[in-house]
Every structure is written in C-alpha cells, then in structure tokens.
Design a protein around this motif. Structure first.
Motif, mmCIF file in Angstrom:
data_model
loop_
_atom_site.group_PDB
_atom_site.id
_atom_site.type_symbol
_atom_site.label_atom_id
_atom_site.label_comp_id
_atom_site.label_asym_id
_atom_site.label_seq_id
_atom_site.Cartn_x
_atom_site.Cartn_y
_atom_site.Cartn_z
ATOM 1 N N ASN A 54 0.871 -1.177 0.000
ATOM 2 C CA ASN A 54 0.000 0.000 0.000
ATOM 3 C C ASN A 54 0.905 1.223 0.000
ATOM 4 O O ASN A 54 1.708 1.400 0.916
ATOM 5 N N HIS A 56 -0.403 4.460 -0.462
ATOM 6 C CA HIS A 56 -1.236 5.655 -0.307
ATOM 7 C C HIS A 56 -0.784 6.498 0.878
ATOM 8 O O HIS A 56 -0.462 5.991 1.938
ATOM 9 N N PRO A 58 -2.123 10.074 2.926
ATOM 10 C CA PRO A 58 -1.851 9.441 4.205
ATOM 11 C C PRO A 58 -2.512 8.066 4.269
ATOM 12 O O PRO A 58 -3.463 7.781 3.540
ATOM 13 N N TYR A 59 -2.005 7.217 5.163
ATOM 14 C CA TYR A 59 -2.567 5.886 5.329
ATOM 15 C C TYR A 59 -4.034 6.013 5.716
ATOM 16 O O TYR A 59 -4.382 6.783 6.606
ATOM 17 N N GLU A 60 -4.897 5.265 5.022
ATOM 18 C CA GLU A 60 -6.325 5.274 5.343
ATOM 19 C C GLU A 60 -6.821 3.879 5.672
ATOM 20 O O GLU A 60 -7.474 3.674 6.669
ATOM 21 N N ASP A 61 -6.551 2.931 4.807
ATOM 22 C CA ASP A 61 -6.997 1.557 4.985
ATOM 23 C C ASP A 61 -6.205 0.684 4.039
ATOM 24 O O ASP A 61 -5.324 1.168 3.346
ATOM 25 N N GLU A 62 -6.487 -0.605 4.046
ATOM 26 C CA GLU A 62 -5.710 -1.514 3.217
ATOM 27 C C GLU A 62 -6.508 -2.748 2.859
ATOM 28 O O GLU A 62 -7.550 -3.023 3.434
ATOM 29 N N SER A 69 3.171 -1.107 4.111
ATOM 30 C CA SER A 69 2.640 0.216 3.814
ATOM 31 C C SER A 69 3.843 1.147 3.742
ATOM 32 O O SER A 69 4.561 1.312 4.728
ATOM 33 N N CYS A 93 -2.799 2.195 -4.333
ATOM 34 C CA CYS A 93 -3.151 3.360 -3.519
ATOM 35 C C CYS A 93 -4.668 3.524 -3.647
ATOM 36 O O CYS A 93 -5.359 2.587 -4.031
ATOM 37 N N ARG A 94 -5.171 4.689 -3.380
ATOM 38 C CA ARG A 94 -6.623 4.869 -3.442
ATOM 39 C C ARG A 94 -7.144 4.913 -4.875
ATOM 40 O O ARG A 94 -8.143 4.296 -5.192
ATOM 41 N N PHE A 133 -9.931 -2.246 7.255
ATOM 42 C CA PHE A 133 -9.601 -0.922 7.738
ATOM 43 C C PHE A 133 -8.642 -0.995 8.912
ATOM 44 O O PHE A 133 -8.562 -2.000 9.601
ATOM 45 N N SER A 134 -7.936 0.111 9.149
ATOM 46 C CA SER A 134 -6.961 0.144 10.234
ATOM 47 C C SER A 134 -7.612 -0.110 11.586
ATOM 48 O O SER A 134 -6.972 -0.585 12.503
#
Length: 155
Positions: A54, A56, A58-62, A69, A93-94, A133-134
């Motif tokens: 991942n 992306h 800022p980090y959002e989810d994966e 990441s 990424c997103r 999700f995180s």
C-alpha cells in the motif's frame, strides 16, 4: 436471435474483463510495469506469490493480506523491499495516481516484476472485493480472500 442473446449475455457476464484487458503493460524510462485489474488481483490472492504494498499517503486503509505500507514518495529507499530485483511486487493506492508514480520509481530502481492495481482501492471496492480498515473493521469481506493478514515488514 438466440445467437445474438448468447453473445450479449456472455459480454454482460464478462463485464470488465472485456473492457479492461488484463496485464496491460506500461512502458516507462528504465523498463515497464503491468497493470492488474481488481478481479485478477483478487483471484491471485488465493495463491499469493508476491509482496502486496500500500503506497497511499496518508494511510487510510488496506486490502487483506497487505504486506507493507510505504509512502509512494519513499518507495525507492524503503528498507523492507526485497533485494532480489525480480521479486513480485504489487502496489496500490486509493486511485492509482500514487501507485503509478511508485511503479515508475520501482522500475527506475531496477525492479522487473512490478504490477500496479489499475484504479486502486476505489476500483477494488467498486468490484466488491472488500477492504480491511486500520480499525480492524471490514467492508464487503469476501469469502474467497483469506482473512489472515501477513505481518507488516516480514517478507
């Protein structure tokens, strides 16, 4: 009439497979990388033989089974990347903007087996493949993708 219906039905069932050919090659300075569709990546997770990254910010989810990441703009200097330049790397990424930049950087760095998820997390969720999700919650958790994630940083 029946033949026409059959053709139309087959086209509808194949959907994005006809609209988006699998494995499209993107030529960049220093080599090339390939794009992978969400459906193809989803299927490949069953026999995962690559490192899923991942990028992306800022980090959002994966996705399930994400291995690393790493910020897209720091991918070239990431210490957790494999030393073997032919190791399989799949990045996302997103929306594909950051992962396309990261793919170029990896190719420039000598990696020869780089794939980038076409459309990123947006295309992945639109295809119904699901995210982890995180917070540990999940959205559209598919049954075909294992729910166990690989430990971060362990290759």
């Amino acid at each position: 009439m029946i033949r026409t219906r059959t053709i139309v039905t087959l086209m509808a069932l194949s959907g994005t497979a006809l609209a988006h050919p699998a494995g499209q090659t993107v030529r960049v300075p220093g080599g090339s990388y390939s794009q992978v569709s969400p459906q193809r990546l989803y299927a490949q997770l069953n026999t995962k033989d690559f490192i899923l990254i991942n990028v992306h910010v800022p980090y959002e989810d994966e996705f399930q089974r994400t291995d690393l990441s790493v910020s897209f703009n720091q991918i070239e200097s990431a210490p957790a990347l494999p030393r073997e330049k032919n190791a399989g790397l799949v990045i996302y990424c997103r929306s594909s903007r950051m992962s396309a930049l990261a793919a170029r950087a990896l190719v420039r760095g000598g990696y020869t087996n780089v794939r980038e998820l076409r459309g990123g997390m947006n295309a992945w969720t639109a295809a119904g493949c699901g995210l982890k999700f995180s917070s540990g919650a999940s959205l559209l958790q598919p049954t075909a993708v294992p729910t166990v994630s690989s430990p971060k940083g362990q290759l």
